[in-house]
Design a protein around this motif. Sequence first.
Motif, PDB file in Angstrom:
ATOM      1  N   MET A 280       6.566  14.999   8.621  1.00  0.00           N
ATOM      2  CA  MET A 280       6.711  15.712   7.353  1.00  0.00           C
ATOM      3  C   MET A 280       7.812  16.767   7.408  1.00  0.00           C
ATOM      4  O   MET A 280       8.001  17.517   6.454  1.00  0.00           O
ATOM      5  N   GLY A 281       8.523  16.819   8.546  1.00  0.00           N
ATOM      6  CA  GLY A 281       9.631  17.763   8.672  1.00  0.00           C
ATOM      7  C   GLY A 281       9.187  19.204   8.846  1.00  0.00           C
ATOM      8  O   GLY A 281       9.953  20.137   8.594  1.00  0.00           O
ATOM      9  N   ARG A 282       7.933  19.392   9.244  1.00  0.00           N
ATOM     10  CA  ARG A 282       7.437  20.754   9.493  1.00  0.00           C
ATOM     11  C   ARG A 282       7.766  21.166  10.926  1.00  0.00           C
ATOM     12  O   ARG A 282       7.886  20.313  11.799  1.00  0.00           O
ATOM     13  N   PRO A 283       7.865  22.465  11.169  1.00  0.00           N
ATOM     14  CA  PRO A 283       8.206  22.898  12.529  1.00  0.00           C
ATOM     15  C   PRO A 283       7.077  22.615  13.515  1.00  0.00           C
ATOM     16  O   PRO A 283       5.902  22.736  13.164  1.00  0.00           O
ATOM     17  N   VAL A 284       7.443  22.234  14.724  1.00  0.00           N
ATOM     18  CA  VAL A 284       6.471  22.094  15.815  1.00  0.00           C
ATOM     19  C   VAL A 284       6.982  22.968  16.964  1.00  0.00           C
ATOM     20  O   VAL A 284       8.163  23.307  16.997  1.00  0.00           O
ATOM     21  N   PRO A 285       6.098  23.360  17.897  1.00  0.00           N
ATOM     22  CA  PRO A 285       6.521  24.293  18.945  1.00  0.00           C
ATOM     23  C   PRO A 285       7.731  23.796  19.743  1.00  0.00           C
ATOM     24  O   PRO A 285       7.980  22.604  19.852  1.00  0.00           O
ATOM     25  N   ASP A 286       8.466  24.772  20.303  1.00  0.00           N
ATOM     26  CA  ASP A 286       9.656  24.498  21.101  1.00  0.00           C
ATOM     27  C   ASP A 286       9.337  24.400  22.577  1.00  0.00           C
ATOM     28  O   ASP A 286      10.036  23.759  23.336  1.00  0.00           O
TER      29      ASP A 286
ATOM     30  N   ARG B 291       0.823  -1.228   0.000  1.00  0.00           N
ATOM     31  CA  ARG B 291       0.000   0.000   0.000  1.00  0.00           C
ATOM     32  C   ARG B 291       0.848   1.266   0.000  1.00  0.00           C
ATOM     33  O   ARG B 291       0.322   2.356   0.097  1.00  0.00           O
ATOM     34  N   ARG B 292       2.162   1.100  -0.079  1.00  0.00           N
ATOM     35  CA  ARG B 292       3.107   2.221  -0.052  1.00  0.00           C
ATOM     36  C   ARG B 292       2.818   3.157   1.125  1.00  0.00           C
ATOM     37  O   ARG B 292       2.742   4.381   0.994  1.00  0.00           O
ATOM     38  N   ILE B 293       2.681   2.530   2.318  1.00  0.00           N
ATOM     39  CA  ILE B 293       2.418   3.271   3.554  1.00  0.00           C
ATOM     40  C   ILE B 293       3.667   4.061   3.951  1.00  0.00           C
ATOM     41  O   ILE B 293       4.796   3.565   3.824  1.00  0.00           O
ATOM     42  N   GLU B 294       3.472   5.279   4.443  1.00  0.00           N
ATOM     43  CA  GLU B 294       4.607   6.120   4.848  1.00  0.00           C
ATOM     44  C   GLU B 294       4.837   6.128   6.358  1.00  0.00           C
ATOM     45  O   GLU B 294       5.930   6.425   6.837  1.00  0.00           O
ATOM     46  N   ALA B 295       3.762   5.869   7.114  1.00  0.00           N
ATOM     47  CA  ALA B 295       3.924   5.800   8.579  1.00  0.00           C
ATOM     48  C   ALA B 295       2.986   4.739   9.134  1.00  0.00           C
ATOM     49  O   ALA B 295       1.846   4.618   8.685  1.00  0.00           O
ATOM     50  N   LEU B 296       3.499   3.974  10.104  1.00  0.00           N
ATOM     51  CA  LEU B 296       2.701   2.924  10.745  1.00  0.00           C
ATOM     52  C   LEU B 296       2.487   3.327  12.197  1.00  0.00           C
ATOM     53  O   LEU B 296       3.448   3.626  12.916  1.00  0.00           O
ATOM     54  N   LEU B 297       1.228   3.323  12.611  1.00  0.00           N
ATOM     55  CA  LEU B 297       0.900   3.771  13.964  1.00  0.00           C
ATOM     56  C   LEU B 297       0.141   2.684  14.723  1.00  0.00           C
ATOM     57  O   LEU B 297      -1.075   2.575  14.612  1.00  0.00           O
ATOM     58  N   PRO B 298       0.857   1.855  15.510  1.00  0.00           N
ATOM     59  CA  PRO B 298       0.159   0.842  16.305  1.00  0.00           C
ATOM     60  C   PRO B 298      -0.488   1.488  17.530  1.00  0.00           C
ATOM     61  O   PRO B 298       0.133   2.327  18.180  1.00  0.00           O
TER      62      PRO B 298
ATOM     63  N   ASP C 136      -3.516  19.144  19.458  1.00  0.00           N
ATOM     64  CA  ASP C 136      -3.859  18.038  18.563  1.00  0.00           C
ATOM     65  C   ASP C 136      -2.601  17.184  18.349  1.00  0.00           C
ATOM     66  O   ASP C 136      -1.780  17.449  17.469  1.00  0.00           O
ATOM     67  N   MET C 137      -2.463  16.132  19.178  1.00  0.00           N
ATOM     68  CA  MET C 137      -1.227  15.336  19.155  1.00  0.00           C
ATOM     69  C   MET C 137      -1.015  14.563  17.852  1.00  0.00           C
ATOM     70  O   MET C 137       0.113  14.500  17.362  1.00  0.00           O
ATOM     71  N   PRO C 138      -2.069  13.966  17.251  1.00  0.00           N
ATOM     72  CA  PRO C 138      -1.838  13.325  15.946  1.00  0.00           C
ATOM     73  C   PRO C 138      -1.320  14.316  14.893  1.00  0.00           C
ATOM     74  O   PRO C 138      -0.435  13.983  14.098  1.00  0.00           O
ATOM     75  N   LYS C 139      -1.833  15.551  14.914  1.00  0.00           N
ATOM     76  CA  LYS C 139      -1.346  16.552  13.950  1.00  0.00           C
ATOM     77  C   LYS C 139       0.103  16.936  14.251  1.00  0.00           C
ATOM     78  O   LYS C 139       0.887  17.162  13.325  1.00  0.00           O
ATOM     79  N   LEU C 140       0.482  17.007  15.529  1.00  0.00           N
ATOM     80  CA  LEU C 140       1.886  17.276  15.876  1.00  0.00           C
ATOM     81  C   LEU C 140       2.776  16.164  15.326  1.00  0.00           C
ATOM     82  O   LEU C 140       3.839  16.405  14.768  1.00  0.00           O
TER      83      LEU C 140
END
Length: 323
Positions: free
Chosen positions: A286-292, A68-75, A276-280
């Motif tokens: 995706m290499g986007r900035p998250v708060p410090d 399925r060309r999955i990019e992230a696996l979340l158990p 929103d922890m899943p969005k973080l």
Amino acid sequence: MRILITGAGGAAAVSVWKSLGAEHELHMADMDPLAAGLYLVPPDRRLIIPRGDAAELVPALHKACQERRIEALLPTVDAELAPVAAAHDRFAAIGVALPISPVECLRICRDKQLLMEAVQGKVPIPANEPLTQAAAARVDSFPRFAKPREGAGSRGVAKINSRADLDKQPKDGSVMLQEYLPGEEYSVDVYVRRDGRVIAAVPRDRMKIDSGIAVASRTLNLPDLMQSAIRTAEVIGIRGCANVQFKRAADGVFKLLEVNPRFPGTLPLTTAAGIDMPKLMVAELMGRPVPDKLMPFKELMVVRYWTEHFFDAKEWEAMCRQR
Ligand SMILES: Nc1ncnc2c1ncn2[C@@H]1O[C@H](COP(=O)(O)OP(=O)(O)O)[C@@H](O)[C@H]1O
Ligand SMILES: [Mg+2]
């Protein structure tokens, strides 16, 4: 992103779907064709997998991720975490990120005795020791609390009110005997960046529990509790989301019960409170900035109720054939 989430029948997976379903291609997996979360995604994104403790689990997930060309696996199932984390390199080789804690941290979380030893002197914990014949002989006051080192879902826990209660417990060291904590119980959802910095700690009071899930809850700004949760996450090396549980002792101090190193079932409250922890998690992937810095959140309350999802029984029959 294309993300495969396991434990589709559980509140944690459905909570992640609520956060990410609109923006990302989510695939949902479970061992049970009746898992509700399977039917929240289109048919070609549903997957039946082996049990969490089966040797076939990792190969099945690996194959599905590749196809399925999955990019992230979340158990999201406790029993799956360690076996999946142990196969980190095999998933990385096919381009699948695993946004969970490292194997050693998962091992500590699995065994509450190891957890107590790991944080002793750094975080308040209840008086605690493995229950052996010798330990039982030393007990001179009640109540105490007994629970299995490797338990989950409150299975096997018991308040020990008397010598007779103590006599019923196994003395082989598989059970821990603790100080009885009479006070309120809080869960703190923490989020730890991949560089180890804790950027969220949201305490919530589990006000009413039904089948292990909080059905009424509120977030509360409790600095002592937040500090203890942050310290716990730092000491044991949590990465991503974890749920750190505390109960208040007779002297008023919050003492550590356990750490669930995965998304919790009451995640929507933390999300609604502003984090929103899943969005973080996706932002980091995706290499986007998250708060410090530690993120602020609102004090908020939730009550939860059932909802229904209707579909053609042929879709369920198709999932049964995948087994
Ligand atoms: N030392 C303790 N004193 C009083 N109650 C406890 C103690 N430890 C656990 N409990 C109760 O037992 C429940 C389950 O324990 P916990 O450590 O969270 O394990 P798990 O959820 O994995 O079964 C807790 O939610 C709490 O209500
Ligand atoms: Mg618990």
